[in-house]
Enzyme design. Structure first.
Site, short mmCIF file in Angstrom:
data_model
loop_
_atom_site.label_atom_id
_atom_site.label_comp_id
_atom_site.label_asym_id
_atom_site.label_seq_id
_atom_site.Cartn_x
_atom_site.Cartn_y
_atom_site.Cartn_z
CG HIS A 100 -0.34 -0.34 2.50
ND1 HIS A 100 -0.01 -1.64 2.81
CD2 HIS A 100 0.05 0.42 3.54
CE1 HIS A 100 0.53 -1.66 4.03
NE2 HIS A 100 0.59 -0.42 4.49
CG HIS A 102 0.98 4.94 4.25
ND1 HIS A 102 0.14 4.86 5.34
CD2 HIS A 102 1.73 3.81 4.25
CE1 HIS A 102 0.38 3.71 5.98
NE2 HIS A 102 1.32 3.05 5.34
P1 5GP Z 1 1.57 -0.07 7.35
O1 5GP Z 1 2.01 0.13 8.77
O2 5GP Z 1 1.42 -1.53 7.02
O3 5GP Z 1 2.41 0.68 6.37
O4 5GP Z 1 0.15 0.61 7.25
C1 5GP Z 1 -1.06 -0.05 7.44
C2 5GP Z 1 -2.13 1.00 7.52
O5 5GP Z 1 -3.38 0.37 7.40
C3 5GP Z 1 -2.13 1.78 8.85
O6 5GP Z 1 -1.96 3.17 8.58
C4 5GP Z 1 -3.50 1.45 9.45
O7 5GP Z 1 -4.08 2.54 10.12
C5 5GP Z 1 -4.31 1.04 8.22
N1 5GP Z 1 -5.38 0.10 8.50
C6 5GP Z 1 -5.29 -1.03 9.25
N2 5GP Z 1 -6.47 -1.67 9.28
C7 5GP Z 1 -7.33 -0.93 8.52
C8 5GP Z 1 -8.71 -1.08 8.18
O8 5GP Z 1 -9.38 -2.02 8.57
N3 5GP Z 1 -9.24 -0.13 7.37
C9 5GP Z 1 -8.51 0.93 6.91
N4 5GP Z 1 -9.14 1.82 6.12
N5 5GP Z 1 -7.21 1.11 7.22
C10 5GP Z 1 -6.63 0.19 8.02
#
Ligand code: 5GP
Length: 114
Positions: A100, A102
């Site tokens: 993903h 951001h």
């Molecule tokens: P990472 O730390 O893997 O780069 O980011 C994962 C992101 O996914 C985090 O910013 C977290 O807030 C978001 N996230 C986790 N679970 C969900 C969810 O169920 N729905 C949405 N919209 N975002 C999520």
């Protein structure tokens, strides 16, 4: 690849506020925003993480970045600017094993990142 929450969002099995969608990607609001605007962009064909892009086509890689740029413009961030972030692996603080991008905007970002 193990099932993630983003697989369920892509299949519309759990709700998310989708802000952009095209044939190759969807963009939806982060559930725990770290900026006034915080949106995630994922490809429709699953990739576990950024490192896995090494074995993917240029088209796949490019389509995700293009979707992120379109999303940011549609969110009204293009003029003031924004940050894109991809967390990879444990040290990168990746918590969801579905790549993903951001998109963070709506305020000035700090540098260096923590
Ligand atoms: P990472 O730390 O893997 O780069 O980011 C994962 C992101 O996914 C985090 O910013 C977290 O807030 C978001 N996230 C986790 N679970 C969900 C969810 O169920 N729905 C949405 N919209 N975002 C999520």
């Amino acid at each position: 690849m193990s099932e993630t929450i983003f697989d369920k969002i892509l299949r519309k099995e759990i709700p998310a506020e989708i802000v952009y969608e095209d044939e190759s990607a969807i963009s939806f609001k982060d559930i725990s925003p770290q900026a006034p605007v915080h949106v995630l962009v994922i490809p429709k064909v699953k990739v576990a993480g950024f490192a896995d892009f090494e074995s993917r086509s240029n088209e796949e890689v490019g389509a995700l970045f293009k979707a992120a740029a379109i999303t940011a413009r549609k969110l009204g961030l293009a003029d003031d600017g924004y940050r894109i972030v991809v967390n990879q692996g444990r040290n990168g603080q990746q918590t969801v094993d579905y790549i993903h991008i951001h998109i963070l905007g709506g305020r000035p970002m700090n540098w260096p990142p923590g």
